[in-house]
Design a protein around this motif. Structure first.
Motif, PDB file in Angstrom:
ATOM      1  N   SER A 181      54.778 136.478-122.363  1.00 48.04           N
ATOM      2  CA  SER A 181      54.778 137.063-123.701  1.00 48.04           C
ATOM      3  C   SER A 181      56.112 137.739-123.964  1.00 48.04           C
ATOM      4  CB  SER A 181      53.636 138.076-123.853  1.00 48.04           C
ATOM      5  OG  SER A 181      53.720 139.097-122.874  1.00 48.04           O
ATOM      6  N   HIS A 182      56.507 137.804-125.226  1.00 50.33           N
ATOM      7  CA  HIS A 182      57.823 138.312-125.620  1.00 50.33           C
ATOM      8  C   HIS A 182      57.949 139.823-125.394  1.00 50.33           C
ATOM      9  CE1 HIS A 182      57.715 134.437-127.598  1.00 50.33           C
ATOM     10  NE2 HIS A 182      58.998 134.539-127.909  1.00 50.33           N
ATOM     11  N   ILE A 183      59.145 140.226-124.978  1.00 48.92           N
ATOM     12  CA  ILE A 183      59.442 141.639-124.799  1.00 48.92           C
ATOM     13  C   ILE A 183      60.923 141.871-125.056  1.00 48.92           C
ATOM     14  CG2 ILE A 183      59.862 141.412-122.312  1.00 48.92           C
ATOM     15  CD1 ILE A 183      58.667 144.270-122.052  1.00 48.92           C
ATOM     16  N   GLU A 184      61.269 143.046-125.546  1.00 48.99           N
ATOM     17  CA  GLU A 184      62.670 143.447-125.662  1.00 48.99           C
ATOM     18  C   GLU A 184      62.787 144.913-125.263  1.00 48.99           C
ATOM     19  OE1 GLU A 184      64.089 144.286-129.884  1.00 48.99           O
ATOM     20  OE2 GLU A 184      62.487 142.849-130.249  1.00 48.99           O
ATOM     21  N   GLY A 185      64.001 145.348-124.943  1.00 50.82           N
ATOM     22  CA  GLY A 185      64.196 146.727-124.530  1.00 50.82           C
ATOM     23  C   GLY A 185      65.653 147.027-124.259  1.00 50.82           C
ATOM     24  N   LYS A 186      65.880 148.187-123.655  1.00 48.78           N
ATOM     25  CA  LYS A 186      67.220 148.635-123.306  1.00 48.78           C
ATOM     26  C   LYS A 186      67.427 148.455-121.806  1.00 48.78           C
ATOM     27  CE  LYS A 186      68.506 150.063-127.401  1.00 48.78           C
ATOM     28  NZ  LYS A 186      69.650 149.444-128.133  1.00 48.78           N
ATOM     29  N   PRO A 187      68.446 147.660-121.409  1.00 52.06           N
ATOM     30  CA  PRO A 187      68.646 147.368-119.990  1.00 52.06           C
ATOM     31  C   PRO A 187      69.302 148.530-119.246  1.00 52.06           C
ATOM     32  CG  PRO A 187      70.387 146.369-121.287  1.00 52.06           C
ATOM     33  CD  PRO A 187      69.434 146.988-122.270  1.00 52.06           C
ATOM     34  N   GLY A 188      69.168 148.518-117.933  1.00 60.92           N
ATOM     35  CA  GLY A 188      69.763 149.528-117.073  1.00 60.92           C
ATOM     36  C   GLY A 188      69.118 149.457-115.705  1.00 60.92           C
ATOM     37  N   LYS A 189      69.186 150.525-114.923  1.00 59.63           N
ATOM     38  CA  LYS A 189      68.508 150.540-113.636  1.00 59.63           C
ATOM     39  C   LYS A 189      66.999 150.389-113.819  1.00 59.63           C
ATOM     40  CE  LYS A 189      71.987 153.178-111.107  1.00 59.63           C
ATOM     41  NZ  LYS A 189      72.272 154.389-110.293  1.00 59.63           N
ATOM     42  N   SER A 190      66.516 150.828-114.982  1.00 62.30           N
ATOM     43  CA  SER A 190      65.133 150.571-115.366  1.00 62.30           C
ATOM     44  C   SER A 190      65.119 150.112-116.813  1.00 62.30           C
ATOM     45  CB  SER A 190      64.256 151.813-115.184  1.00 62.30           C
ATOM     46  OG  SER A 190      64.733 152.874-115.990  1.00 62.30           O
ATOM     47  N   LEU A 191      64.087 149.364-117.191  1.00 62.40           N
ATOM     48  CA  LEU A 191      63.980 148.820-118.536  1.00 62.40           C
ATOM     49  C   LEU A 191      63.334 149.851-119.455  1.00 62.40           C
ATOM     50  CD1 LEU A 191      64.359 146.303-120.341  1.00 62.40           C
ATOM     51  CD2 LEU A 191      62.042 145.608-119.662  1.00 62.40           C
ATOM     52  N   ALA A 192      64.080 150.313-120.462  1.00 65.60           N
ATOM     53  CA  ALA A 192      63.613 151.377-121.344  1.00 65.60           C
ATOM     54  C   ALA A 192      63.312 150.840-122.739  1.00 65.60           C
ATOM     55  CB  ALA A 192      64.656 152.488-121.426  1.00 65.60           C
ATOM     56  N   ASN A 193      62.641 151.657-123.534  1.00 67.80           N
ATOM     57  CA  ASN A 193      62.334 151.340-124.937  1.00 67.80           C
ATOM     58  C   ASN A 193      61.708 149.954-125.099  1.00 67.80           C
ATOM     59  OD1 ASN A 193      63.527 153.797-125.419  1.00 67.80           O
ATOM     60  ND2 ASN A 193      65.378 152.963-126.329  1.00 67.80           N
ATOM     61  N   ARG A 194      60.726 149.674-124.286  1.00 69.70           N
ATOM     62  CA  ARG A 194      60.109 148.353-124.266  1.00 69.70           C
ATOM     63  C   ARG A 194      59.238 148.119-125.504  1.00 69.70           C
ATOM     64  NH1 ARG A 194      59.732 151.016-119.987  1.00 69.70           N
ATOM     65  NH2 ARG A 194      57.610 151.653-120.513  1.00 69.70           N
ATOM     66  N   LYS A 195      59.371 146.926-126.068  1.00 69.00           N
ATOM     67  CA  LYS A 195      58.529 146.487-127.182  1.00 69.00           C
ATOM     68  C   LYS A 195      57.930 145.133-126.812  1.00 69.00           C
ATOM     69  CE  LYS A 195      61.419 148.661-130.745  1.00 69.00           C
ATOM     70  NZ  LYS A 195      62.246 148.381-131.964  1.00 69.00           N
ATOM     71  N   ASN A 196      56.618 145.065-126.808  1.00 75.54           N
ATOM     72  CA  ASN A 196      55.931 143.817-126.462  1.00 75.54           C
ATOM     73  C   ASN A 196      55.428 143.120-127.718  1.00 75.54           C
ATOM     74  OD1 ASN A 196      55.494 145.722-123.969  1.00 75.54           O
ATOM     75  ND2 ASN A 196      55.168 143.642-123.205  1.00 75.54           N
ATOM     76  N   TYR A 197      55.519 141.789-127.704  1.00 75.24           N
ATOM     77  CA  TYR A 197      55.009 140.969-128.807  1.00 75.24           C
ATOM     78  C   TYR A 197      54.121 139.884-128.204  1.00 75.24           C
ATOM     79  CZ  TYR A 197      59.103 143.099-131.014  1.00 75.24           C
ATOM     80  OH  TYR A 197      60.044 143.986-131.467  1.00 75.24           O
ATOM     81  N   TYR A 198      52.865 139.868-128.616  1.00 76.20           N
ATOM     82  CA  TYR A 198      51.918 138.902-128.071  1.00 76.20           C
ATOM     83  C   TYR A 198      51.671 137.811-129.113  1.00 76.20           C
ATOM     84  CZ  TYR A 198      51.357 142.716-124.787  1.00 76.20           C
ATOM     85  OH  TYR A 198      51.606 143.708-123.866  1.00 76.20           O
TER      86      TYR A 198
END
Length: 223
Positions: A125-142
């Motif tokens: 399923s689709h996801i976007e976010g802010k990359p780094g040592k951890s994935l932040a500001n995650r938004k999921n799209y189903y």
């Protein structure tokens, strides 16, 4: 009948487009030897990479796939990504992970859940976010569709990205439905001139384990 002059023009056009291709194969051995993996990942004797979760949404693998400045400002790319995994963990225990294309500021990609989540989620399923040592500001799209929850986890996934359209698709094979495809749009726009990375992140559950075999990335300039 095509005249020789027209044929030569067609051949030159094909060669010109092909010259813009940027295809790379990342074996598990290559990823490990070039230190593209986190300290909690290791190369196994079967030439796969095994990772154990240390923290929530932690970056496990990160590999550069397009150098900064390879394309000019405003130029878009199409990325075709294939990921091979050993589904032994995904079929038996917690093993959810994220795979994303990133320009260092934004990242777009997919959540790949384990088999236990097929009753609630699609196989990617689709996801976007802010990359780094951890994935932040995650938004999921189903975007669906769902599959039979008895399906085993596939051994290979194909991901396709268009930075111009802010669009991505996932293609894989299921035991009960056959070929599976999901597609949809993102809100984030990646800027290829900043350089592109392919990143894999863990989920946030204790005890998760992951196994990756290979990654193939084919990037082409989108005019």
């Amino acid at each position: 009948m095509v005249r020789p002059r027209s044929l030569s023009i067609c051949v030159l056009l094909v060669l010109s487009v092909a010259a813009q291709a940027h295809k790379q194969y990342f074996s598990a051995e290559y990823l490990a030897s070039n230190r593209y993996i986190a300290s909690n990942c290791e190369l196994l004797s079967d030439k796969s990479i095994e990772c154990h979760i240390h923290g929530p949404f932690e970056r496990l693998l990160s590999m550069p796939v397009l150098a900064a400045g390879y394309t000019s400002v405003g130029t878009h790319v199409i990325a075709d990504v294939k990921l091979g995994i050993n589904p032994k963990y995904g079929n038996q225990r917690d093993s959810d992970f994220y795979i994303l294309l990133s320009d260092g500021t934004d990242a777009t990609g997919f959540l790949v859940p384990d088999r236990s989540n097929y009753r609630n989620l699609e196989p990617c399923s689709h996801i976007e976010g802010k990359p780094g040592k951890s994935l932040a500001n995650r938004k999921n799209y189903y975007n669906g569709p769902r599959i039979n929850s008895n399906n085993p986890v596939p051994q290979e996934f194909g991901f396709f990205f268009s930075t111009k359209q802010k669009w991505g698709s996932c293609v894989t094979a299921t035991a009960y439905e056959g070929s599976y495809t999901t597609s949809g749009h993102y809100t984030a726009e990646l800027h290829a001139n900043n350089g592109l990375y392919l990143d894999i992140y863990s989920d946030n559950d204790r005890g998760e384990v992951y196994n990756f075999k290979y990654i193939i990335v084919d990037i082409q300039v989108d005019y």
